[in-house]
Design a protein around this motif. Structure first.
Motif, PDB file in Angstrom:
ATOM      1  N   LEU A  34      -5.675   9.335  -5.957  1.00 49.09           N
ATOM      2  CA  LEU A  34      -6.220   8.275  -5.116  1.00 49.09           C
ATOM      3  C   LEU A  34      -5.457   6.987  -5.365  1.00 49.09           C
ATOM      4  O   LEU A  34      -5.228   6.613  -6.524  1.00 49.09           O
ATOM      5  CB  LEU A  34      -7.697   8.013  -5.435  1.00 49.09           C
ATOM      6  N   ALA A  35      -5.104   6.327  -4.285  1.00 52.61           N
ATOM      7  CA  ALA A  35      -4.504   4.998  -4.379  1.00 52.61           C
ATOM      8  C   ALA A  35      -5.488   4.011  -3.756  1.00 52.61           C
ATOM      9  O   ALA A  35      -5.892   4.191  -2.600  1.00 52.61           O
ATOM     10  CB  ALA A  35      -3.173   4.953  -3.641  1.00 52.61           C
ATOM     11  N   ILE A  36      -5.884   3.013  -4.500  1.00 50.54           N
ATOM     12  CA  ILE A  36      -6.764   1.981  -3.985  1.00 50.54           C
ATOM     13  C   ILE A  36      -5.873   0.789  -3.678  1.00 50.54           C
ATOM     14  O   ILE A  36      -5.291   0.171  -4.581  1.00 50.54           O
ATOM     15  CB  ILE A  36      -7.881   1.617  -4.990  1.00 50.54           C
ATOM     16  N   ILE A  37      -5.738   0.525  -2.379  1.00 47.93           N
ATOM     17  CA  ILE A  37      -4.797  -0.504  -1.938  1.00 47.93           C
ATOM     18  C   ILE A  37      -5.512  -1.577  -1.118  1.00 47.93           C
ATOM     19  O   ILE A  37      -6.586  -1.339  -0.557  1.00 47.93           O
ATOM     20  CB  ILE A  37      -3.637   0.088  -1.104  1.00 47.93           C
ATOM     21  N   GLU A  38      -4.889  -2.723  -1.049  1.00 47.08           N
ATOM     22  CA  GLU A  38      -5.387  -3.793  -0.184  1.00 47.08           C
ATOM     23  C   GLU A  38      -5.157  -3.375   1.264  1.00 47.08           C
ATOM     24  O   GLU A  38      -4.086  -2.872   1.621  1.00 47.08           O
ATOM     25  CB  GLU A  38      -4.628  -5.085  -0.495  1.00 47.08           C
ATOM     26  N   ASN A  39      -6.163  -3.576   2.098  1.00 47.61           N
ATOM     27  CA  ASN A  39      -6.024  -3.311   3.531  1.00 47.61           C
ATOM     28  C   ASN A  39      -5.483  -4.581   4.186  1.00 47.61           C
ATOM     29  O   ASN A  39      -6.200  -5.569   4.308  1.00 47.61           O
ATOM     30  CB  ASN A  39      -7.378  -2.934   4.128  1.00 47.61           C
ATOM     31  N   PRO A  40      -4.227  -4.574   4.605  1.00 47.76           N
ATOM     32  CA  PRO A  40      -3.631  -5.793   5.154  1.00 47.76           C
ATOM     33  C   PRO A  40      -4.215  -6.205   6.497  1.00 47.76           C
ATOM     34  O   PRO A  40      -3.952  -7.312   6.970  1.00 47.76           O
ATOM     35  CB  PRO A  40      -2.146  -5.433   5.277  1.00 47.76           C
ATOM     36  N   PHE A  41      -5.025  -5.350   7.105  1.00 41.96           N
ATOM     37  CA  PHE A  41      -5.598  -5.642   8.422  1.00 41.96           C
ATOM     38  C   PHE A  41      -7.090  -5.945   8.335  1.00 41.96           C
ATOM     39  O   PHE A  41      -7.763  -6.087   9.353  1.00 41.96           O
ATOM     40  CB  PHE A  41      -5.353  -4.455   9.358  1.00 41.96           C
ATOM     41  N   SER A  42      -7.620  -6.031   7.136  1.00 37.17           N
ATOM     42  CA  SER A  42      -9.048  -6.242   6.936  1.00 37.17           C
ATOM     43  C   SER A  42      -9.502  -7.565   7.546  1.00 37.17           C
ATOM     44  O   SER A  42      -8.817  -8.587   7.438  1.00 37.17           O
ATOM     45  CB  SER A  42      -9.363  -6.237   5.433  1.00 37.17           C
ATOM     46  N   GLY A  43     -10.658  -7.527   8.185  1.00 37.23           N
ATOM     47  CA  GLY A  43     -11.271  -8.749   8.691  1.00 37.23           C
ATOM     48  C   GLY A  43     -10.816  -9.210  10.047  1.00 37.23           C
ATOM     49  O   GLY A  43     -11.268 -10.254  10.528  1.00 37.23           O
ATOM     50  N   ARG A  44      -9.927  -8.443  10.682  1.00 36.50           N
ATOM     51  CA  ARG A  44      -9.451  -8.863  12.013  1.00 36.50           C
ATOM     52  C   ARG A  44      -8.931  -7.643  12.770  1.00 36.50           C
ATOM     53  O   ARG A  44      -8.601  -6.622  12.182  1.00 36.50           O
ATOM     54  CB  ARG A  44      -8.347  -9.900  11.885  1.00 36.50           C
ATOM     55  N   TYR A  45      -8.848  -7.772  14.073  1.00 28.56           N
ATOM     56  CA  TYR A  45      -8.234  -6.734  14.886  1.00 28.56           C
ATOM     57  C   TYR A  45      -6.754  -7.047  15.017  1.00 28.56           C
ATOM     58  O   TYR A  45      -6.365  -8.170  15.343  1.00 28.56           O
ATOM     59  CB  TYR A  45      -8.867  -6.666  16.283  1.00 28.56           C
ATOM     60  N   GLU A  46      -5.936  -6.053  14.744  1.00 25.04           N
ATOM     61  CA  GLU A  46      -4.481  -6.194  14.851  1.00 25.04           C
ATOM     62  C   GLU A  46      -3.993  -5.085  15.766  1.00 25.04           C
ATOM     63  O   GLU A  46      -4.258  -3.904  15.517  1.00 25.04           O
ATOM     64  CB  GLU A  46      -3.865  -6.069  13.463  1.00 25.04           C
ATOM     65  N   SER A  47      -3.287  -5.438  16.840  1.00 30.28           N
ATOM     66  CA  SER A  47      -2.870  -4.408  17.807  1.00 30.28           C
ATOM     67  C   SER A  47      -1.708  -3.557  17.300  1.00 30.28           C
ATOM     68  O   SER A  47      -1.650  -2.367  17.572  1.00 30.28           O
ATOM     69  CB  SER A  47      -2.509  -5.050  19.155  1.00 30.28           C
ATOM     70  N   GLU A  48      -0.787  -4.129  16.565  1.00 32.34           N
ATOM     71  CA  GLU A  48       0.378  -3.397  16.072  1.00 32.34           C
ATOM     72  C   GLU A  48       0.217  -3.084  14.581  1.00 32.34           C
ATOM     73  O   GLU A  48       0.401  -3.976  13.746  1.00 32.34           O
ATOM     74  CB  GLU A  48       1.662  -4.195  16.302  1.00 32.34           C
ATOM     75  N   ILE A  49      -0.116  -1.851  14.289  1.00 42.38           N
ATOM     76  CA  ILE A  49      -0.325  -1.471  12.886  1.00 42.38           C
ATOM     77  C   ILE A  49       0.553  -0.299  12.447  1.00 42.38           C
ATOM     78  O   ILE A  49       0.622   0.017  11.268  1.00 42.38           O
ATOM     79  CB  ILE A  49      -1.809  -1.140  12.623  1.00 42.38           C
ATOM     80  N   GLN A  50       1.243   0.344  13.378  1.00 41.42           N
ATOM     81  CA  GLN A  50       1.991   1.561  13.061  1.00 41.42           C
ATOM     82  C   GLN A  50       3.081   1.364  12.024  1.00 41.42           C
ATOM     83  O   GLN A  50       3.394   2.280  11.259  1.00 41.42           O
ATOM     84  CB  GLN A  50       2.602   2.169  14.327  1.00 41.42           C
ATOM     85  N   GLY A  51       3.666   0.203  11.957  1.00 42.87           N
ATOM     86  CA  GLY A  51       4.737  -0.045  10.996  1.00 42.87           C
ATOM     87  C   GLY A  51       4.301   0.137   9.555  1.00 42.87           C
ATOM     88  O   GLY A  51       5.122   0.447   8.683  1.00 42.87           O
ATOM     89  N   PHE A  52       3.001  -0.020   9.294  1.00 44.51           N
ATOM     90  CA  PHE A  52       2.498   0.128   7.925  1.00 44.51           C
ATOM     91  C   PHE A  52       2.638   1.570   7.434  1.00 44.51           C
ATOM     92  O   PHE A  52       2.716   1.807   6.230  1.00 44.51           O
ATOM     93  CB  PHE A  52       1.044  -0.348   7.843  1.00 44.51           C
ATOM     94  N   MET A  53       2.700   2.531   8.353  1.00 45.04           N
ATOM     95  CA  MET A  53       2.888   3.928   7.944  1.00 45.04           C
ATOM     96  C   MET A  53       4.204   4.102   7.196  1.00 45.04           C
ATOM     97  O   MET A  53       4.270   4.836   6.211  1.00 45.04           O
ATOM     98  CB  MET A  53       2.835   4.867   9.159  1.00 45.04           C
TER      99      MET A  53
END
Length: 193
Positions: A34-53
């Protein structure tokens, strides 16, 4: 895309000797990373998220390799699965970003795996648990390997975090006798049979 910020890693191994029936020759081992990581999109809607993959790929490879090391090498692995838990500040789609980096990482380190890596995800509060599904690495229809491993931690995921999970196993359920396609009958070309 933002950097992957890891708060902590959790590794565990289960070894099952029997489920109330006769003790088999070989125990079943299941391991989770398990990796517990910060969610960089937390607290808001972000339309472009695919790059995080793409950013998650090195983490996936590191976790998959650690599972191999814990279970004795690629030749020991017969089952796998992946999952994600998203803290309350995120959305289910953020967990979907783990599909490609997590699944391809395990398939890359195993080399001989044709079946799709089963997956699950959910949004949950601190202390959430997830039953990560497991299927055979080469043939999803091998019923003896339909399994799961529960993962989680008492302090994860925090509101702004994600828990990314990879699971591997060394064989079938310890007393499998529900029929279906046998491991000896796997063709292994389409990932199903």
């Amino acid at each position: 895309m933002p950097d992957v910020i890891v708060r902590k890693m959790i590794y565990s191994v289960e070894e099952i000797f029997h489920e109330g029936g006769p003790r088999p020759e070989k125990s079943l081992r299941r391991a989770a990373a398990l990796a517990i990581i910060e969610n960089p999109f937390s607290g808001r809607y972000e339309s472009e998220i695919q790059g995080f993959m793409e950013d998650l790929k090195p983490l996936g490879l590191s976790m998959a390799q650690r599972l191999l090391d814990m279970l004795g090498g690629a030749d020991q692995i017969e089952g796998y699965g992946k999952g994600a838990m998203i803290g309350e500040g995120g959305e289910l789609e953020h967990g979907a970003l783990w599909h490609a980096p997590g699944g391809y990482a395990m398939r890359q380190v195993l080399a001989n795996s044709n079946a799709i890596v089963p997956s699950c995800k959910k949004v949950t509060g601190v202390g959430g648990r997830l039953d990560v599904p497991i299927t055979h690495i080469n043939a999803s229809y091998v019923r003896s390997h339909f399994d799961s491993m529960e993962v989680g931690s008492n302090d994860t995921p925090r509101t702004n975090e994600m828990v990314l999970a990879l699971v591997m196993s060394t064989g079938a359920r310890i007393h499998d006798r529900a029929g279906g396609l046998a491991v000896a009958d796997i063709i292994g070309k389409d990932g199903l049979r």
